[in-house]
Every structure is written in structure tokens, then in C-alpha cells.
Design an enzyme around this catalytic site. Structure first.
Site, PDB file in Angstrom:
ATOM      1  N   HIS A 135       0.884  -1.177   0.000  1.00  0.00           N
ATOM      2  CA  HIS A 135       0.000   0.000   0.000  1.00  0.00           C
ATOM      3  C   HIS A 135       0.921   1.225   0.000  1.00  0.00           C
ATOM      4  O   HIS A 135       0.929   2.020   0.916  1.00  0.00           O
ATOM      5  CB  HIS A 135      -0.935  -0.042   1.211  1.00  0.00           C
ATOM      6  CG  HIS A 135      -2.137   0.850   1.104  1.00  0.00           C
ATOM      7  ND1 HIS A 135      -3.430   0.404   1.270  1.00  0.00           N
ATOM      8  CD2 HIS A 135      -2.245   2.178   0.871  1.00  0.00           C
ATOM      9  CE1 HIS A 135      -4.275   1.406   1.144  1.00  0.00           C
ATOM     10  NE2 HIS A 135      -3.578   2.509   0.903  1.00  0.00           N
ATOM     11  N   GLU A 180      -4.428  -0.418  -5.221  1.00  0.00           N
ATOM     12  CA  GLU A 180      -4.566   0.722  -6.129  1.00  0.00           C
ATOM     13  C   GLU A 180      -3.292   1.012  -6.930  1.00  0.00           C
ATOM     14  O   GLU A 180      -2.686   2.087  -6.794  1.00  0.00           O
ATOM     15  CB  GLU A 180      -5.011   1.969  -5.349  1.00  0.00           C
ATOM     16  CG  GLU A 180      -6.303   1.783  -4.593  1.00  0.00           C
ATOM     17  CD  GLU A 180      -6.792   3.061  -3.921  1.00  0.00           C
ATOM     18  OE1 GLU A 180      -6.098   4.079  -3.976  1.00  0.00           O
ATOM     19  OE2 GLU A 180      -7.893   3.034  -3.335  1.00  0.00           O
ATOM     20  N   ASN A 309     -12.069  -0.756  -4.709  1.00  0.00           N
ATOM     21  CA  ASN A 309     -12.140   0.458  -3.882  1.00  0.00           C
ATOM     22  C   ASN A 309     -12.945   1.492  -4.643  1.00  0.00           C
ATOM     23  O   ASN A 309     -12.632   1.800  -5.807  1.00  0.00           O
ATOM     24  CB  ASN A 309     -10.742   1.034  -3.615  1.00  0.00           C
ATOM     25  CG  ASN A 309      -9.923   0.153  -2.686  1.00  0.00           C
ATOM     26  OD1 ASN A 309     -10.391  -0.875  -2.208  1.00  0.00           O
ATOM     27  ND2 ASN A 309      -8.686   0.556  -2.443  1.00  0.00           N
TER      28      ASN A 309
HETATM   29  O1  IFM Z   1      -6.608   6.931   2.135  1.00  0.00           O
HETATM   30  C1  IFM Z   1      -6.746   6.399   0.869  1.00  0.00           C
HETATM   31  C2  IFM Z   1      -6.217   4.975   0.823  1.00  0.00           C
HETATM   32  O2  IFM Z   1      -4.898   4.911   1.221  1.00  0.00           O
HETATM   33  C3  IFM Z   1      -6.321   4.428  -0.573  1.00  0.00           C
HETATM   34  N1  IFM Z   1      -7.645   4.577  -1.099  1.00  0.00           N
HETATM   35  C4  IFM Z   1      -8.271   5.874  -0.998  1.00  0.00           C
HETATM   36  C5  IFM Z   1      -8.177   6.374   0.443  1.00  0.00           C
HETATM   37  C6  IFM Z   1      -8.856   7.752   0.555  1.00  0.00           C
HETATM   38  O3  IFM Z   1      -8.226   8.661  -0.283  1.00  0.00           O
END
Ligand code: IFM
Length: 486
Positions: A135, A180, A309
């Protein structure tokens, strides 16, 4: 359920509570750099985010993850909070520079021990650990050697995955390779609003490919070491892209954004090929010769589920001028993250917004899930992040009331339920986030947590939304409305 009619006029249907399927997983999510702190403890070395935070002007207020929510010391208290909430699963990430400080070579026992303690405590409390390998905290040493634009980083990632699986595979049964990768590639190397802050289109595309390759190699490394019952996945922030009008130009703008936001990842990972239109749209930048024979087959690994997500939809139109990307919701930069998709304007979907300025539109999540079922009918889905930042504060009674977040969660869970009713195989939902935390370029200015964190003291205060979500998770039933009667 039918409602009574008055003088022959049918009354509007009364909203009803909705049950989720049995076995539906309710969880909360966090990520290492956003919560852990202890940046230099027990052998951890700097990641690209430690470096980026120290680059003047990159992160709001000059905030860093040095202390964050101090989860590295308060992990027991945080697991207890989750147990109080009654959630069945916790999605967290492993910090690569804690486990393998130089990004290669042997594991750092103290780093692994932290995650072993955490997972033991979760299991003890009946909470399923769901571990993400990456991450965004790439060891700085690997960035110094070229970072994700270089093939070697994908190879190093698989070695790190092997170390993690060997140490934790006996207790962690659900694994995610990347979180992501779009952000890592296109915000990290394209627009530069994320670490390492580079702004080069070709590097962004190379990074996307090597993240894909790293994913495939890591899945192989995990499968070689985990029991056959373990679940392996990847999490993508899939953009639900809508054209502003039905004009062919706007529809084509949506296609181009969809290509470089979504299909550049789902293509090789889930279909076994890079989409021809993405290769064509980017042909003026690169011939993609960094994709070697056999790479796409390596990337195309069977997965047990796809992590999704979702926060907000993306609304685009075609423009005659240069790309307008200031309102795409991903931070302002002179460099577009939409590599190969010039002449696209981004628009705010009408309606309310969160503190991030992101439109609240649960229909985007429902439509995204329906599209995924139609595009990839075989793969189960898991909502691995969904939630909202609002300007929360502690009232004089010491409480944090966040009705906007409850409404957001209610709307999006309704959308998930609608998709399930329509036949989409959604296995679970993870609220982002358990705790207020370090929101990347926005530092600590944005609060996504169900639990408020008072940063000077580290004190945790479950918000009204935490109590609300707890009831939903415990009963697996979504109340009819987001109102106070629940
Ligand atoms: O905080 C982030 C996360 O680390 C990854 N997805 C989106 C979230 C909100 O921006």
C-alpha cells in the site's frame, strides 16, 4: 412490502431493512504508512513516502507519517476497538521497509514480529486478518535503483511476498498483492502528487506494467507457499467513468480514461492482454517494448476475488484544448496523471460532496459492480475500501457526531445490496477507514475514520458512524434509512 393506500392512491413503498447474504464479511481497513508511525523503529528504513513528506511543498502542513496514529504501539487497543465494533475482518497492509529494510535480502525479524503479534491478537478476538503486501510504501533504496519503472522492482516485490508468506502464511489466510496500482503508477510517476513525485508519462506506463508484473510474480510466490485454502487477490481503485453527454467525442473521452484508469490493469490481470486501444492511445509515447514475452501470461494469474475500492464516480467530456485535470479529484498538478488521454475535461457529478470535494453518488458503485459482473462474470468481488472524509470535531460532550458519514455509508451499502440483488457476487465490505489517519498529500487534514483520533494525545473516540456501522456489521442488516431511529 406493500403499503396501505389512501382513497385508491397507492402510497409510496415504505423503505425496508435489507439483509445481506449469510457469510457476508464486514470489516474495516487501514494501511501501514497511514497509521503505524514508528518510522525508524525496529529496523524500519525510509520508504518513498518518508522522503516525499520531507520534500518541501509536497504534503499539506509538512505532515509526515513519523508518528501517525501511533498504531505501532497502540495495536492492541486498536484490535480491541474492532472487537467492540464486532467486525469480522481487518484489512491492513504490511510495510515493506519494516520487513525487508533494503528492499532485498533477508527478512527483518522484528518487522515480521510486529505483524505476527497483530495477527495473533486479531485471531484471538475472532477477527480475520486480510493482509495487503503493498500500500505504497516502497523502500527508498528500491526507488533509488529506479523504482517501479524498472523491471527489477517487480522481481524484488515477489521476493518480499515470499518472505511475508513464509512468516505469516500459517495465520493470514487472505492476501492482496497491490492496493490501487493506478495511484502508484500514475500519481507517483505521472502527475507526481504521490511519492516518489516524478512527472514523466513513459515512467508512469512502465511503472503500471511493472506493478502488473509484480502482482503476477507475487501471486505465484504466494501460491507456492500458502495452503491451497488461502485466498489471493488484488485491489484496484476502479473508476466508474461516465461521459457528460452521449456525443461520440464525450463517449470517446470516457473510453480513453477508462482505458488508462481501469483496463490497463484489468486487461492483463483478468483477461490476459493489454487492451489494443490503450496501446494505440499511448503509441506516440512508447512502443511498450518493456513488456517482455511471457509477461502478460505471468500477470494473468487466477485470483480468488477482486478487491474494489470506490469513493466517487468520474464524469468527463472531450475538450479541444489541452487536458483539464484539475478537478479529477486526485490532487492538483501541472502534469496530468491521465497518460495518453489528452483533451479530456473532468466535471463534478452534481449533488453533495465530501470534505475531499468528491461527489457523493452511490449509483456509481452499483453501476461499477454491475459492469464488473458483465465484464468478468466469474470472479467474486469484495469492496475493500469505501468511506468518506468529513470535517469531524469533538463536541463539548466528548462525542463526534457524523451524520453525513452515516448517510454516505447507508447510501453505498444500499448500492452494494442492490447489486447483490441483481446477481453480483459481492462477498464483503471494508469501511475505509478504521481510524482517522495520514491522508497522503493532504496530511492529517482529512478525517476518513469511523474512529476519531486526537493526534496530540493519540486518544481514540468512536464516532456515531462507528456505532452505526457496528450495528450493521453485527446484524448483517442495513436499516431502512440512515436516520436516528436505527
Ligand atoms: O486513504 C486512501 C487509501 O490509502 C487508498 N484509497 C483511498 C483512500 C482515501 O483517499
Amino acid at each position: 412490502m406493500a403499503t396501505a393506500s389512501h382513497q385508491g392512491v397507492p402510497a409510496p413503498a415504505t423503505p425496508a431493512a435489507r439483509d445481506f447474504p449469510s457469510g457476508f464479511l464486514w470489516g474495516t481497513a487501514t494501511a501501514s504508512y497511514q497509521i503505524e508511525g514508528a518510522a525508524a523503529l525496529d529496523g524500519r528504513t525510509p520508504s518513498i513516502w518518508d522522503t516525499y513528506c520531507r520534500t518541501p511543498g509536497k504534503v499539506r502542513n509538512g505532515d509526515t507519517g513519523d508518528t501517525a496514529t501511533d498504531h505501532y504501539h497502540r495495536w492492541r487497543e486498536d484490535v480491541a476497538l474492532m472487537a467492540d465494533l464486532g467486525v469480522g475482518a481487518y484489512r491492513f497492509s504490511l510495510a515493506w521497509p519494516r520487513i525487508q529494510p533494503t528492499g532485498s535480502g533477508p527478512a527483518n525479524r522484528k518487522g515480521l514480529d510486529f505483524y505476527a503479534r497483530l495477527t495473533d491478537e486479531l485471531l484471538e478476538k475472532g477477527i480475520q486478518p486480510v493482509a495487503t503486501l503493498y500500500h505504497w510504501d516502497l523502500p527508498q533504496e528500491l526507488e533509488d535503483a529506479g523504482g517501479w519503472p524498472e523491471r527489477a522492482t517487480a522481481e524484488r516485490f515477489a521476493e518480499y511476498a515470499a518472505l511475508a508468506a513464509e512468516a505469516l502464511g500459517d495465520r493470514v489466510k487472505t492476501w492482496t498483492t497491490l492496493n490501487e496500482p493506478w495511484c502508484s503508477a500514475f500519481l507517483g510517476y505521472g502527475s507526481g502528487v504521490h511519492a516518489p513525485g516524478r512527472t514523466d508519462d513513459v515512467s508512469a506506463l512502465r511503472a503500471a506494467h511493472h506493478l502488473n508484473l509484480g502482482h503476477g510474480l507475487a501471486v505465484q510466490a504466494l501460491r507456492d507457499r500458502l495452503p491451497s485454502t488461502a485466498a489471493v487477490s488484488v485491489t484496484l481503485n476502479l473508476h466508474h467513468v461516465r461521459p457528460l453527454t452521449d456525443s461520440p467525442e464525450d463517449v470517446d473521452a470516457a473510453r480513453r480514461i477508462d482505458g488508462v484508469a481501469n483496463r490497463v490493469f484489468t486487461g492483463p490481470m483478468l483477461r490476459g492482454a493489454y487492451p489494443a486501444d490503450v496501446l494505440e492511445d499511448t503509441a506516440h509515447l512508447t512502443d511498450w517494448s518493456f513488456v517482455h514475452d511471457g509477461d502478460v501470461a505471468t500477470i494473468h494469474q487466477p485470483l480468488d476475488f477482486l478487491g474494489v475500492n470506490y469513493y466517487s464516480p468520474t464524469l468527463v467530456s472531450a475538450t479541444d484544448g489541452t487536458a483539464s485535470h484539475g478537478s479529477d479529484g486526485h490532487g492538483a498538478s501541472e502534469h496530468s496523471p491521465w497518460t495518453g488521454a489528452d483533451k479530456v475535461a473532468f466535471h463534478l457529478t452534481p449533488g453533495t460532496t465530501t470534505a475531499m470535494g468528491w461527489a457523493v453518488d452511490p449509483s456509481g458503485l452499483r453501476d461499477l459492480l454491475l459492469r464488473l459482473k458483465s465484464d468478468f462474470p466469474e470472479i467474486p468481488l469484495m469492496i475493500t475500501e469505501n468511506g468518506a472524509a468529513f470535517d469531524d470535531y469533538v463536541n463539548p460532550e466528548g462525542e463526534v457526531n457524523d451524520p453525513d458519514r452515516i448517510a454516505y455509508l447507508h447510501g453505498h451499502l444500499s448500492a452494494v445490496h442492490e447489486a447483490i440483488e441483481a446477481g453480483v457476487d459481492v462477498r464483503g465490505y471494508f469501511l475505509w477507514s478504521l481510524l482517522d489517519n495520514f491522508e497522503w498529500g493532504y496530511g492529517y487534514s482529512k478525517r476518513f475514520g469511523a474512529v476519531y483520533v486526537d493526534y496530540p494525545t493519540g486518544k481514540r473516540i468512536p464516532k456515531a458512524s462507528a456505532h452505526w456501522y457496528s450495528r450493521v456489521a453485527r446484524t448483517s442488516t442495513l436499516p431502512a434509512t440512515a436516520g436516528p431511529q436505527h
